[in-house]
Design an enzyme around this catalytic site. Structure first.
Site, PDB file in Angstrom:
ATOM      1  N   SER A 149       0.817  -1.196   0.000  1.00 29.88           N
ATOM      2  CA  SER A 149       0.000   0.000   0.000  1.00 29.88           C
ATOM      3  C   SER A 149       0.861   1.260   0.000  1.00 29.88           C
ATOM      4  O   SER A 149       1.629   1.469  -0.929  1.00 29.88           O
ATOM      5  CB  SER A 149      -0.979  -0.045   1.172  1.00 29.88           C
ATOM      6  OG  SER A 149      -2.085   0.775   0.908  1.00 29.88           O
ATOM      7  N   ASP A 169      -9.307  -5.309  -5.237  1.00 34.68           N
ATOM      8  CA  ASP A 169      -8.885  -4.278  -4.281  1.00 34.68           C
ATOM      9  C   ASP A 169      -9.702  -3.014  -4.540  1.00 34.68           C
ATOM     10  O   ASP A 169      -9.526  -2.350  -5.570  1.00 34.68           O
ATOM     11  CB  ASP A 169      -7.389  -4.002  -4.450  1.00 34.68           C
ATOM     12  CG  ASP A 169      -6.817  -3.131  -3.334  1.00 34.68           C
ATOM     13  OD1 ASP A 169      -7.598  -2.429  -2.671  1.00 34.68           O
ATOM     14  OD2 ASP A 169      -5.580  -3.154  -3.151  1.00 34.68           O
ATOM     15  N   HIS A 177      -7.519  -5.892  -0.620  1.00 32.35           N
ATOM     16  CA  HIS A 177      -6.281  -5.218  -0.227  1.00 32.35           C
ATOM     17  C   HIS A 177      -5.522  -6.105   0.766  1.00 32.35           C
ATOM     18  O   HIS A 177      -5.502  -5.850   1.971  1.00 32.35           O
ATOM     19  CB  HIS A 177      -6.651  -3.878   0.399  1.00 32.35           C
ATOM     20  CG  HIS A 177      -5.567  -2.857   0.424  1.00 32.35           C
ATOM     21  ND1 HIS A 177      -4.981  -2.360  -0.705  1.00 32.35           N
ATOM     22  CD2 HIS A 177      -4.957  -2.217   1.470  1.00 32.35           C
ATOM     23  CE1 HIS A 177      -4.073  -1.454  -0.371  1.00 32.35           C
ATOM     24  NE2 HIS A 177      -4.037  -1.369   0.950  1.00 32.35           N
TER      25      HIS A 177
END
Length: 673
Positions: free
Chosen positions: A216, A322, A353
């Site tokens: 991320s 995601d 995610h």
């Protein structure tokens, strides 16, 4: 930035399938640990090979490793206090290598989350002893790789944890603070033994070869640093990473969240930084207007435009479902890297995610081990000759591709046409007759799942276009576009376009809180542990759902950006406008017996914000089309949409959709915090 739907021009280096590593050795576990010690899995290496490829082995002591902190001078004054900012860098490295004078490479994770939120599925934070020396490093990278002759370096981004400066949401301060650490590792920047010290500390213990990794925001920083072209950065492993921050907050002018980057910076900043960084906060507010217009702030945070600078190899990992960092980020970054001739590899999962350590753990550690051994230690282990892509087709069932997207992929135009029921049209290769229209009214209460569930019913909230049941499998691989000509009834309008596989399936339940995984109680260990740093992590398994349809690609836009992707304009009611929506990258096989659907609607509830009005939109079907990245191109589409449907593939009786409703993830591009 535009995601180009390309055909035979998908430029990539040929990576042929070859041998992988031999058995991953037994991983070390702490004495008395109440956990199962993980084992590696056999590779596909030929039994005829005379010897296994070289690999690093756990010959160094983790318990006796050197653990130290330094503060690297970034050369910038982000908080405008008259002094250049220093970022805290916590290092763990094998003592034996230091004593013998053997220089070692570095695995680096630069993150804003080390103190506010934690890393990984168990939200681990850094820990320190009473003197401020590092004790606990989040994740398994230190436990696993330090005994194998690597250093692990955990960097606090500016404005977080023990670093100076202000959080910059992927901007100059974020990127240059991490780049400065790579420069220090290569003898080009200064570091000190304390935050205010004057005695320099040199990284004489490293070769300078650095690999950046992270999920991320951490992976986003890896992308941004690689785009500077910094020397010494040999490889990056971005997991669910952002490639352009505008696309995190907006989709062609349509807002994805009801807040901007200032909320996120406030969330991760240290209390000290929050008190001194009000001017930076205001710049973030001023530079990111809720209109969705492109500004200089977004240009600075767009790494795609600098992909030509990337010297490092790239191993990208992303969940195709995601809904936090959407796969548009992956698609445009991957295409730009391909055009730049960057050596690369990709894993695409069915998760949301989620880190690959939590959906394919044994294979992930083994592959990452070979990857770092090759690019940081220079071992000729064949990892660069293995298939370029691993793709999850069903929960825990994976396939590979030598090149991704496959070379036979071609951007193929398909066209909607009116059907016998209003709002339920057909999808094929033949253009609609001039003057054919479909009309729907934006209903912000409804989502893509609602539209798909009503695909065969006439509703006022969407226009759906469906193929006949397929006579053979049809694969889409890459990024799609949908061009619409729409006439609005009001001065504002948002559009959504989604691709749907209509047919029963069992998928990962990406809409659930675990985004496709369930965390179990038992643990496996991935290296030795110390009292303050365990290598043992809770296992996971796939959380699945039985569904009647799967939305596998999405795109959204403000119709007001019809003339310029970077600037929205008021619409004139009754006037037609033409706009091309960029859909997120994916790789999906629509099986024989299923149908492929294109749905065009207004507000996709929970995923984009509604416009200020409630428009009715009339689609000109003769001037509406989609370009789909079909493996086999137009010929594959024609074959799949003609012929006899195999009896075993015929659609089953309808049943309730079992997947949880996708929820808009809070605007925190990190772990589930």
């Amino acid at each position: 930035m535009e995601i180009r739907a390309r055909g035979a021009r998908w430029s990539c280096r040929t990576l042929v399938a070859a041998a992988s590593a031999a058995l991953l050795g037994v991983l070390l576990a702490p004495a008395g640990a109440q956990a199962q010690t993980a084992q590696g899995a056999p590779s596909a290496r030929s039994a005829a090979a005379e010897s296994p490829p070289p690999r690093s082995e756990p010959v160094y002591s983790y318990e006796n490793a050197i653990r130290e902190s330094v503060w690297v001078d970034t050369g910038i004054d982000g908080d405008a206090n008259g002094s250049t900012d220093r970022v805290a860098v916590d290092v763990v490295r094998p003592r034996e290598a230091a004593v013998s004078g053997r220089k070692i490479p570095v695995i680096m994770d630069a993150s804003p989350y080390y103190s506010c939120c934690g890393r990984g599925n168990e939200s681990q934070k850094k820990t320190y002893d009473a003197n401020g020396a590092p004790v606990g490093f989040p994740l398994h990278y230190d436990n696993y790789f330090v005994p194998r002759g690597y250093a692990f370096v955990a960097v606090d981004l500016t404005g977080t944890n023990r670093s100076d400066g202000c959080v910059d949401i992927g901007g100059r301060s974020d990127i240059l603070s991490a780049k400065a650490v790579v420069d220090w590792l290569n003898g080009r920047a200064r570091a000190y033994g304390s935050r205010t010290g004057t005695d320099p500390v040199r990284a004489t213990w490293t070769t300078g070869a650095t690999g950046m990794i992270g999920k991320s925001w951490d992976g986003t920083i890896a992308n941004g640093v690689a785009a500077t072209g910094v020397k010494g950065l040999r490889t990056i492993v971005p997991i669910a990473a952002i490639s352009s921050w505008y696309d995190y907050y907006f989709a062609q002018g349509a807002p994805l969240y009801d807040s901007g980057p200032e909320w996120l910076s406030d969330y991760v900043e240290s209390p000290e930084a929050r008190a001194r960084c009000q001017a930076v906060q205001q710049r973030l507010i001023d530079g990111a207007p809720r209109t969705g217009d492109w500004t200089r702030l977004w240009s600075e945070r767009d790494y795609v435009r600098n992909a030509d600078n990337v010297r490092a190899s790239v191993f990208a990992v992303h969940g195709m479902q995601d809904l936090n960092v959407r796969t548009k980020h992956l698609g445009q970054w991957w295409d730009a890297l391909a055009d730049a001739g960057v050596e690369r590899k990709i894993w695409l999962s069915q998760t949301g995610h989620v880190d690959p350590f939590d959906f394919r753990r044994t294979e992930w550690v083994s592959t990452l081990h070979r990857w770092f051994d090759h690019y940081l230690l220079g071992y000729d282990n064949g990892v660069e000759r293995e298939p370029m892509a691993d793709i999850e087709r069903a929960p825990d069932r994976w396939t590979t591709d030598t090149v991704w997207p496959p070379r036979t992929t071609d951007a193929t135009t398909v066209r909607p046409a009116a059907g016998t029921v209003p709002g339920v049209g057909t999808l094929g290769r033949t253009p609609a007759r001039p003057g054919t229209t479909e009309t729907f009214t934006d209903d912000p209460r409804l989502s893509e799942s609602d539209w798909a569930a009503d695909i065969d019913r006439s509703t006022t909230a969407k226009s759906g276009f469906v193929t006949r049941p397929l006579s053979r499998d049809l694969r889409l691989s890459g990024s799609s576009t949908v061009t619409v000509t729409a006439t609005p009834s009001t001065s504002t309008a948002h559009l959504s376009a989604v691709l749907v596989d209509l047919g029963p399936d069992t998928i990962r339940d990406y809409g659930h809180a675990g985004e496709g995984i369930t965390t179990l109680t038992e643990r496996t260990c991935w290296g030795p542990s110390t009292t303050g740093d365990s290598s043992c992590y809770r296992e996971t398994e796939a959380r699945t759902a039985d569904v009647d349809h799967t939305v596998f690609s999405r795109g959204w836009a403000d119709l007001g950006t019809y003339a310029s992707a970077g600037h929205g304009r008021p619409l004139t009611p009754g006037k037609p406008y033409t706009l091309t929506l960029q859909l997120a990258a994916s790789d999906h096989v629509v099986p024989a017996g299923h149908r492929l659907a294109l749905i065009i609607g207004g507000t996709d509830q929970g995923l984009i914000d509604p416009p200020s009005t409630t428009p009715t939109l009339t689609l000109d079907l003769a001037r509406t089309s989609a370009k789909l990245p079909l493996v086999g191109g137009a010929e594959a589409f024609t074959r799949a949409t003609t012929g006899t449907v195999p009896p075993h593939s015929a659609p089953r009786e309808s049943r309730p959709n079992g997947v949880a409703e996708p929820r808009r993830t809070p605007p925190i591009p990190g772990d589930r915090t």
